[in-house]
Design a protein around this motif. Structure first.
Motif, PDB file in Angstrom:
ATOM      1  N   UNK A  92       0.829  -1.205   0.000  1.00  0.00           N
ATOM      2  CA  UNK A  92       0.000   0.000   0.000  1.00  0.00           C
ATOM      3  C   UNK A  92       0.867   1.261   0.000  1.00  0.00           C
ATOM      4  N   UNK A  93       1.861   1.297   0.866  1.00  0.00           N
ATOM      5  CA  UNK A  93       2.723   2.483   0.950  1.00  0.00           C
ATOM      6  C   UNK A  93       3.471   2.696  -0.359  1.00  0.00           C
ATOM      7  N   UNK A  94       4.050   1.629  -0.918  1.00  0.00           N
ATOM      8  CA  UNK A  94       4.799   1.784  -2.165  1.00  0.00           C
ATOM      9  C   UNK A  94       3.878   2.185  -3.319  1.00  0.00           C
ATOM     10  N   UNK A  95       2.633   1.716  -3.299  1.00  0.00           N
ATOM     11  CA  UNK A  95       1.679   2.117  -4.342  1.00  0.00           C
ATOM     12  C   UNK A  95       1.422   3.612  -4.278  1.00  0.00           C
ATOM     13  N   UNK A  96       1.184   4.137  -3.076  1.00  0.00           N
ATOM     14  CA  UNK A  96       0.952   5.577  -2.943  1.00  0.00           C
ATOM     15  C   UNK A  96       2.185   6.390  -3.331  1.00  0.00           C
ATOM     16  N   UNK A  97       3.352   5.900  -2.993  1.00  0.00           N
ATOM     17  CA  UNK A  97       4.580   6.603  -3.367  1.00  0.00           C
ATOM     18  C   UNK A  97       4.735   6.637  -4.892  1.00  0.00           C
ATOM     19  N   UNK A  98       4.509   5.499  -5.539  1.00  0.00           N
ATOM     20  CA  UNK A  98       4.628   5.445  -7.000  1.00  0.00           C
ATOM     21  C   UNK A  98       3.592   6.350  -7.658  1.00  0.00           C
ATOM     22  N   UNK A  99       2.360   6.330  -7.174  1.00  0.00           N
ATOM     23  CA  UNK A  99       1.327   7.203  -7.740  1.00  0.00           C
ATOM     24  C   UNK A  99       1.703   8.668  -7.554  1.00  0.00           C
ATOM     25  N   UNK A 100       2.199   9.020  -6.369  1.00  0.00           N
ATOM     26  CA  UNK A 100       2.599  10.402  -6.106  1.00  0.00           C
ATOM     27  C   UNK A 100       3.742  10.857  -7.000  1.00  0.00           C
ATOM     28  N   UNK A 101       4.773  10.040  -7.121  1.00  0.00           N
ATOM     29  CA  UNK A 101       5.918  10.408  -7.959  1.00  0.00           C
ATOM     30  C   UNK A 101       5.511  10.471  -9.427  1.00  0.00           C
ATOM     31  N   UNK A 102       4.674   9.550  -9.855  1.00  0.00           N
ATOM     32  CA  UNK A 102       4.202   9.572 -11.238  1.00  0.00           C
ATOM     33  C   UNK A 102       3.417  10.852 -11.521  1.00  0.00           C
ATOM     34  N   UNK A 103       2.525  11.234 -10.617  1.00  0.00           N
ATOM     35  CA  UNK A 103       1.767  12.477 -10.790  1.00  0.00           C
ATOM     36  C   UNK A 103       2.666  13.696 -10.798  1.00  0.00           C
ATOM     37  N   UNK A 104       3.654  13.710  -9.921  1.00  0.00           N
ATOM     38  CA  UNK A 104       4.585  14.832  -9.839  1.00  0.00           C
ATOM     39  C   UNK A 104       5.389  14.966 -11.141  1.00  0.00           C
ATOM     40  N   UNK A 105       5.919  13.841 -11.644  1.00  0.00           N
ATOM     41  CA  UNK A 105       6.676  13.864 -12.893  1.00  0.00           C
ATOM     42  C   UNK A 105       5.772  14.265 -14.055  1.00  0.00           C
ATOM     43  N   UNK A 106       4.543  13.787 -14.064  1.00  0.00           N
ATOM     44  CA  UNK A 106       3.600  14.156 -15.123  1.00  0.00           C
ATOM     45  C   UNK A 106       3.352  15.662 -15.133  1.00  0.00           C
ATOM     46  N   UNK A 107       3.172  16.253 -13.959  1.00  0.00           N
ATOM     47  CA  UNK A 107       2.964  17.700 -13.882  1.00  0.00           C
ATOM     48  C   UNK A 107       4.177  18.464 -14.386  1.00  0.00           C
ATOM     49  N   UNK A 108       5.359  18.023 -14.020  1.00  0.00           N
ATOM     50  CA  UNK A 108       6.587  18.690 -14.483  1.00  0.00           C
ATOM     51  C   UNK A 108       6.691  18.610 -16.001  1.00  0.00           C
ATOM     52  N   UNK A 109       6.422  17.446 -16.559  1.00  0.00           N
ATOM     53  CA  UNK A 109       6.506  17.282 -18.007  1.00  0.00           C
ATOM     54  C   UNK A 109       5.453  18.123 -18.714  1.00  0.00           C
ATOM     55  N   UNK A 110       4.237  18.157 -18.183  1.00  0.00           N
ATOM     56  CA  UNK A 110       3.183  18.973 -18.805  1.00  0.00           C
ATOM     57  C   UNK A 110       3.533  20.449 -18.766  1.00  0.00           C
ATOM     58  N   UNK A 111       4.062  20.921 -17.627  1.00  0.00           N
ATOM     59  CA  UNK A 111       4.452  22.331 -17.536  1.00  0.00           C
ATOM     60  C   UNK A 111       5.573  22.638 -18.514  1.00  0.00           C
ATOM     61  N   UNK A 112       6.546  21.752 -18.578  1.00  0.00           N
ATOM     62  CA  UNK A 112       7.665  21.946 -19.495  1.00  0.00           C
ATOM     63  C   UNK A 112       7.191  21.918 -20.940  1.00  0.00           C
ATOM     64  N   UNK A 113       6.334  20.977 -21.264  1.00  0.00           N
ATOM     65  CA  UNK A 113       5.800  20.865 -22.617  1.00  0.00           C
ATOM     66  C   UNK A 113       4.930  22.074 -22.951  1.00  0.00           C
ATOM     67  N   UNK A 114       4.115  22.524 -22.019  1.00  0.00           N
ATOM     68  CA  UNK A 114       3.240  23.681 -22.233  1.00  0.00           C
ATOM     69  C   UNK A 114       4.079  24.939 -22.436  1.00  0.00           C
ATOM     70  N   UNK A 115       5.123  25.096 -21.600  1.00  0.00           N
ATOM     71  CA  UNK A 115       6.002  26.255 -21.731  1.00  0.00           C
ATOM     72  C   UNK A 115       6.733  26.222 -23.070  1.00  0.00           C
ATOM     73  N   UNK A 116       7.244  25.057 -23.456  1.00  0.00           N
ATOM     74  CA  UNK A 116       7.967  24.923 -24.716  1.00  0.00           C
ATOM     75  C   UNK A 116       7.032  25.181 -25.888  1.00  0.00           C
ATOM     76  N   UNK A 117       5.808  24.669 -25.825  1.00  0.00           N
ATOM     77  CA  UNK A 117       4.829  24.847 -26.897  1.00  0.00           C
ATOM     78  C   UNK A 117       4.465  26.322 -27.039  1.00  0.00           C
ATOM     79  N   UNK A 118       4.218  27.006 -25.926  1.00  0.00           N
ATOM     80  CA  UNK A 118       3.854  28.411 -25.982  1.00  0.00           C
ATOM     81  C   UNK A 118       5.030  29.283 -26.404  1.00  0.00           C
ATOM     82  N   UNK A 119       6.230  28.917 -26.019  1.00  0.00           N
ATOM     83  CA  UNK A 119       7.412  29.698 -26.376  1.00  0.00           C
ATOM     84  C   UNK A 119       7.628  29.684 -27.888  1.00  0.00           C
TER      85      UNK A 119
END
Length: 128
Positions: A92-119
């Protein structure tokens, strides 16, 4: 065509075995082989048609490949019964950690992609 597709998969498995044998890295050769296959597909060295049929078959029957592992677990039933709280808790703990890290990395990639696309296309809208 199926034999060629199997040969491609086994070729990359053999390359993975060779990499592990030469480098002595503690990573399973099948993982190395699949990473190399993925890289080859991305770089279009290998075409998808060279592995698609056998890959669809293997994915379609993936559950079947877990039967031996499930049967082997029966040999450790006493240990599992003694340690089930720790096993469930760690899962259970490792599942929540993986979900959290995956969401965090997804947000970083989306922000980076959005910034690059708009630039490249237009100025970013200003928030008020």
């Amino acid at each position: 065509m199926l034999i060629i597709q199997l040969a491609v998969l086994f070729l990359f498995l053999a390359i993975g075995e060779l990499v592990v044998y030469i480098t002595d890295i503690p990573v399973p050769s099948s993982i190395i082989g699949m990473l190399l296959l993925t890289l080859s597909l991305q770089l279009r060295i290998i075409r998808l048609r060279h592995v698609a049929g056998v890959a669809d078959f293997l994915v379609g029957n993936l559950g079947f490949f877990f039967v031996p592992a499930g049967v082997a677990l029966l040999g450790y039933f006493d240990l599992i019964r003694e340690q089930w709280v720790a096993i469930v808790g760690a899962s259970a703990i490792s599942t929540f950690i993986v979900i959290g890290i995956t969401g965090w990395v997804h947000q970083i990639i989306r922000k980076s992609s959005h910034h690059h696309h708009n630039k490249n296309n237009r100025p970013m809208p200003q928030k008020s």
